[in-house]
Each structure stands twice: as structure tokens, then as C-alpha cells.
Enzyme design. Structure first.
Site, mmCIF file in Angstrom:
data_model
loop_
_atom_site.group_PDB
_atom_site.id
_atom_site.type_symbol
_atom_site.label_atom_id
_atom_site.label_comp_id
_atom_site.label_asym_id
_atom_site.label_seq_id
_atom_site.Cartn_x
_atom_site.Cartn_y
_atom_site.Cartn_z
ATOM 1 N N GLY A 13 0.807 -1.227 0.000
ATOM 2 C CA GLY A 13 0.000 0.000 0.000
ATOM 3 C C GLY A 13 0.834 1.269 0.000
ATOM 4 O O GLY A 13 1.872 1.360 -0.661
ATOM 5 N N ALA A 83 2.289 1.885 9.629
ATOM 6 C CA ALA A 83 1.468 0.683 9.808
ATOM 7 C C ALA A 83 0.120 1.042 10.424
ATOM 8 O O ALA A 83 0.065 1.758 11.426
ATOM 9 C CB ALA A 83 2.198 -0.314 10.709
ATOM 10 N N GLY A 84 -0.943 0.566 9.823
ATOM 11 C CA GLY A 84 -2.276 0.869 10.344
ATOM 12 C C GLY A 84 -3.290 -0.140 9.845
ATOM 13 O O GLY A 84 -3.113 -0.755 8.793
ATOM 14 N N GLN A 141 -15.312 9.755 10.913
ATOM 15 C CA GLN A 141 -15.894 8.985 9.811
ATOM 16 C C GLN A 141 -16.915 7.994 10.345
ATOM 17 O O GLN A 141 -16.640 7.301 11.336
ATOM 18 C CB GLN A 141 -14.780 8.238 9.046
ATOM 19 C CG GLN A 141 -15.262 7.227 8.015
ATOM 20 C CD GLN A 141 -16.124 7.843 6.923
ATOM 21 O OE1 GLN A 141 -15.862 8.960 6.454
ATOM 22 N NE2 GLN A 141 -17.179 7.156 6.533
ATOM 23 N N GLN A 144 -16.089 4.511 11.990
ATOM 24 C CA GLN A 144 -14.666 4.512 12.330
ATOM 25 C C GLN A 144 -14.371 5.238 13.649
ATOM 26 O O GLN A 144 -13.374 5.970 13.750
ATOM 27 C CB GLN A 144 -13.849 5.155 11.198
ATOM 28 C CG GLN A 144 -13.700 4.256 9.988
ATOM 29 C CD GLN A 144 -12.533 4.662 9.117
ATOM 30 O OE1 GLN A 144 -12.344 5.846 8.841
ATOM 31 N NE2 GLN A 144 -11.748 3.701 8.681
ATOM 32 N N TYR A 147 -10.847 3.972 14.522
ATOM 33 C CA TYR A 147 -9.783 4.430 13.615
ATOM 34 C C TYR A 147 -9.598 5.950 13.712
ATOM 35 O O TYR A 147 -8.480 6.445 13.822
ATOM 36 C CB TYR A 147 -10.174 4.019 12.195
ATOM 37 C CG TYR A 147 -9.171 4.316 11.115
ATOM 38 C CD1 TYR A 147 -8.170 3.395 10.802
ATOM 39 C CD2 TYR A 147 -9.246 5.490 10.361
ATOM 40 C CE1 TYR A 147 -7.262 3.652 9.768
ATOM 41 C CE2 TYR A 147 -8.352 5.747 9.335
ATOM 42 C CZ TYR A 147 -7.366 4.824 9.038
ATOM 43 O OH TYR A 147 -6.470 5.086 8.012
ATOM 44 N N GLY A 178 -5.952 11.477 2.245
ATOM 45 C CA GLY A 178 -7.385 11.247 2.036
ATOM 46 C C GLY A 178 -7.562 9.826 1.566
ATOM 47 O O GLY A 178 -6.823 8.922 1.976
HETATM 48 N N1 CAA Z 1 -22.795 8.041 6.382
HETATM 49 C C1 CAA Z 1 -24.061 7.868 6.818
HETATM 50 N N2 CAA Z 1 -24.649 6.679 6.844
HETATM 51 C C2 CAA Z 1 -23.965 5.628 6.419
HETATM 52 C C3 CAA Z 1 -22.645 5.733 5.952
HETATM 53 C C4 CAA Z 1 -22.075 7.010 5.937
HETATM 54 N N3 CAA Z 1 -20.828 7.197 5.496
HETATM 55 N N4 CAA Z 1 -22.212 4.507 5.611
HETATM 56 C C5 CAA Z 1 -23.224 3.650 5.847
HETATM 57 N N5 CAA Z 1 -24.271 4.338 6.327
HETATM 58 C C6 CAA Z 1 -25.583 3.814 6.713
HETATM 59 C C7 CAA Z 1 -26.192 2.930 5.649
HETATM 60 O O1 CAA Z 1 -26.887 3.709 4.711
HETATM 61 C C8 CAA Z 1 -27.096 2.057 6.452
HETATM 62 O O2 CAA Z 1 -28.262 2.786 6.792
HETATM 63 P P1 CAA Z 1 -29.663 2.055 6.995
HETATM 64 O O3 CAA Z 1 -29.498 1.130 8.171
HETATM 65 O O4 CAA Z 1 -30.624 3.171 7.266
HETATM 66 O O5 CAA Z 1 -29.908 1.336 5.709
HETATM 67 C C9 CAA Z 1 -26.280 1.870 7.680
HETATM 68 O O6 CAA Z 1 -25.402 2.948 7.806
HETATM 69 C C10 CAA Z 1 -25.399 0.648 7.537
HETATM 70 O O7 CAA Z 1 -25.752 -0.089 8.551
HETATM 71 P P2 CAA Z 1 -25.393 -1.630 8.519
HETATM 72 O O8 CAA Z 1 -25.920 -2.190 9.775
HETATM 73 O O9 CAA Z 1 -25.773 -2.254 7.229
HETATM 74 O O10 CAA Z 1 -23.799 -1.530 8.581
HETATM 75 P P3 CAA Z 1 -22.792 -2.695 8.576
HETATM 76 O O11 CAA Z 1 -22.708 -3.246 9.948
HETATM 77 O O12 CAA Z 1 -23.069 -3.629 7.471
HETATM 78 O O13 CAA Z 1 -21.468 -1.873 8.297
HETATM 79 C C11 CAA Z 1 -20.029 -0.428 7.071
HETATM 80 C C12 CAA Z 1 -21.217 -1.381 7.025
HETATM 81 C C13 CAA Z 1 -18.867 -1.046 7.827
HETATM 82 C C14 CAA Z 1 -20.428 0.858 7.729
HETATM 83 C C15 CAA Z 1 -19.652 -0.211 5.599
HETATM 84 O O14 CAA Z 1 -20.668 0.519 5.005
HETATM 85 C C16 CAA Z 1 -18.338 0.508 5.412
HETATM 86 O O15 CAA Z 1 -17.279 -0.112 5.380
HETATM 87 N N6 CAA Z 1 -18.395 1.831 5.240
HETATM 88 C C17 CAA Z 1 -17.203 2.610 4.937
HETATM 89 C C18 CAA Z 1 -16.562 3.184 6.150
HETATM 90 C C19 CAA Z 1 -15.356 3.972 5.680
HETATM 91 O O16 CAA Z 1 -15.484 4.948 4.969
HETATM 92 N N7 CAA Z 1 -14.167 3.530 6.065
HETATM 93 C C20 CAA Z 1 -12.947 4.133 5.605
HETATM 94 C C21 CAA Z 1 -12.019 3.045 5.153
HETATM 95 S S1 CAA Z 1 -10.607 3.649 4.240
HETATM 96 C C22 CAA Z 1 -9.608 4.240 5.436
HETATM 97 O O17 CAA Z 1 -9.842 4.195 6.591
HETATM 98 C C23 CAA Z 1 -8.332 4.867 4.919
HETATM 99 C C24 CAA Z 1 -8.280 6.290 5.293
HETATM 100 O O18 CAA Z 1 -7.496 6.652 6.197
HETATM 101 C C25 CAA Z 1 -9.053 7.272 4.543
#
Ligand code: CAA
Length: 240
Positions: A13, A83-84, A141, A144, A147, A178
Site C-alpha cells: 500500500g 502501519a495501520g 468517519q 470509524q 480508527y 485522504g
Molecule cells: N454516512 C451515513 N450513513 C452511512 C454511511 C455514511 N458514510 N455509511 C453507511 N451508512 C448507513 C447505511 O446507509 C445504512 O443505513 P440504513 O441502516 O438506514 O440502511 C447503515 O449505515 C449501515 O448499517 P449496517 O448495519 O448495514 O452496517 P454494517 O454493519 O453492514 O457496516 C459499514 C457497514 C462497515 C459501515 C460499511 O458501510 C463501510 O465499510 N463503510 C465505509 C466506512 C469507511 O469509509 N471507512 C474508511 C475506510 S478507508 C480508510 O480508513 C483509509 C483512510 O485513512 C481514509
């Protein structure tokens, strides 16, 4: 003699791009990895960069690993704490283990990486601490809490170290990437990822090399007056 740089999580990465860029810039580089021997070996075969396996969440392992690197390559002048891990879940579903794993790696891991090299940097009167934080440590986030807390905490580490190291020729700075095209971001569900890209004014994910170029600048002698700073590299997605 070429300076020596340690990059944690340096074989994949963003870390891999950083290791390669530092080597290209003339540093001796040691890259750590946590578990994937095969990928680490492939990385060494491809780049000639030596890899070391240890868990940054464990202080004793980190200290022993750092001693090994220093005996192989000489004193470490530059530390890139990269590392993260993520263990994303909405807060109501987040398990205490998901909180602990992320804190141990992303926050305590930075302590464990910097603390063993700090006395040597102070004695030699030179050091560069570069911590890879995240946009999500700046803005928070959804899913998160763990995190984002660690990445915000990393900024506190950097700002404090900057004050302690300044009189000893050591600088400490953070980079907040980002959303970058790495396995970590590709693991986000496609629909969610597309929505995130829609929030990036530049209209695309970042490339690991764009973060690596920030690191090579911060590692260089030219950056001496930059201390305690946070460089945001996020395509305009968030301004502090
Ligand atoms: N904002 C608002 N609502 C959100 C959302 C967001 N960003 N993401 C998901 N939701 C909502 C969904 O619409 C859903 O709503 P409903 O229940 O009303 O339908 C709900 O949250 C999801 O609930 P679930 O129970 O289905 O969630 P889950 O247990 O299946 O978890 C998740 C799903 C883990 C949140 C998944 O959507 C995910 O991975 N999201 C991304 C999180 C993210 O952006 N992580 C960053 C990773 S990259 C990184 O970290 C590197 C860096 O430094 C930038």
C-alpha cells in the site's frame, strides 16, 4: 554515508510506495510487515528493500526488531510510522476487541516505533519522525470511531514530539492522506466507495506515490523548519 529510514507497514500500500521513494532518493530503507511473508518476499525480490517482520502493537518485538535493523543498516535517522489497520463498524455494533486492535496498532504502535529510536536521535542531533495519520483523524468517519480516534491521537503525538525534539535537531510531522487507491480503501463496499469519490473535488482517489512524495520532502534536510505540521493530501475533500 546514506541515512537510514524505517518504514512500518512498508511492504504494501502507501508504505510500499514510501519505501520505494526513499530508496530512490538515496536512503537505506528497512520496511516492516506484520504477517504476509509471501508479499514481503515478493516486495524484497522486486525492490531489493530488506523487510523485517514484527508486530508494531508489541513494544518488546518493536524494540528487538529496531535493534536488528540498526545492527544491519546502522542508526535509524528517519522513522515513517505508517502501519495501520481498520476494523470498521457502526458504533452500536463495534466490539471492544475492534476498538482495542485498532488502538494497539495505530496509536500504541506509533509509540512503540518511535520510543526505541528516540534516545539515539537525541544523541546524534538529527531525526525525522513522519507519522501517517488520516483525513478521518481530522474529520471523523461513520463506522470509524476506533480508527478516527487513533488517527487524531497520532496528531497529538506528533505535536508533542515536535516540541520535545526541536532543540535536538529532530522534527516530527504528520501526513493525513485522504482516500488513496490501496487495498484498505478497495475493501470499502463499492457503493460506499463511489459515494466517497463523489465527495472528492479532484474526482478521483489519490495514488500512494502522491503520499510518498510528501514523505521524501519531510525526510530531507530541506524540511528542517517544518515541525509539528500536518500535511493534508486529500484532493480537496477536507480543509482544516
Ligand atoms: N454516512 C451515513 N450513513 C452511512 C454511511 C455514511 N458514510 N455509511 C453507511 N451508512 C448507513 C447505511 O446507509 C445504512 O443505513 P440504513 O441502516 O438506514 O440502511 C447503515 O449505515 C449501515 O448499517 P449496517 O448495519 O448495514 O452496517 P454494517 O454493519 O453492514 O457496516 C459499514 C457497514 C462497515 C459501515 C460499511 O458501510 C463501510 O465499510 N463503510 C465505509 C466506512 C469507511 O469509509 N471507512 C474508511 C475506510 S478507508 C480508510 O480508513 C483509509 C483512510 O485513512 C481514509
Amino acid at each position: 554515508m546514506a541515512r537510514t529510514a524505517l518504514v512500518t507497514g512498508g511492504s504494501r500500500g502507501i508504505g510500499a510506495a514510501i519505501s520505494k521513494a526513499l530508496k530512490e532518493a538515496g536512503y537505506q530503507v528497512a520496511a516492516t510487515y506484520a504477517g504476509n511473508d509471501e508479499k514481503a518476499k515478493a516486495f524484497t525480490d522486486e525492490t531489493g528493500i530488506k523487510t523485517y517482520k514484527w508486530n508494531v502493537a508489541d513494544y518488546d518485538e518493536s524494540k528487538a526488531g529496531i535493534e536488528q535493523v540498526e545492527s544491519d543498516l546502522g542508526p535509524i535517522d528517519i522513522v515513517v510510522a505508517n502501519a495501520g489497520i481498520t476494523r470498521d463498524a457502526p458504533f452500536h455494533k463495534m466490539k471492544p476487541e475492534q476498538w482495542k486492535e485498532v488502538v494497539d496498532t495505530n496509536l500504541t504502535g506509533v509509540f512503540n516505533t518511535v520510543h526505541p529510536v528516540w534516545p539515539g536521535m537525541r544523541e546524534r542531533g538529527f531525526g525525522r519522525i513522519i507519522v501517517i495519520s488520516s483525513i478521518n483523524g481530522q474529520k471523523g468517519q461513520f463506522a470509524q470511531v476506533n480508527y478516527a480516534a487513533t488517527k487524531a491521537g497520532d496528531l497529538g503525538i506528533v505535536k508533542s514530539l515536535a516540541q520535545e525534539g526541536a532543540s535536538k535537531g529532530i522534527t516530527a510531522n504528520a501526513i493525513c492522506p485522504g482516500y488513496i487507491a490501496t487495498e484498505m480503501v478497495m475493501a470499502v463496499p463499492e457503493k460506499v466507495r463511489e459515494a466517497i469519490i463523489g465527495q472528492i473535488p479532484t474526482g478521483r482517489l489519490g495514488e500512494p506515490e502522491e503520499i510518498a512524495r510528501c514523505v521524501t520532502f519531510l525526510a530531507s534536510d530541506d524540511s528542517q523548519f517544518i515541525n509539528g505540521s500536518t500535511i493534508s493530501a486529500n484532493g480537496g475533500q477536507f480543509f482544516v
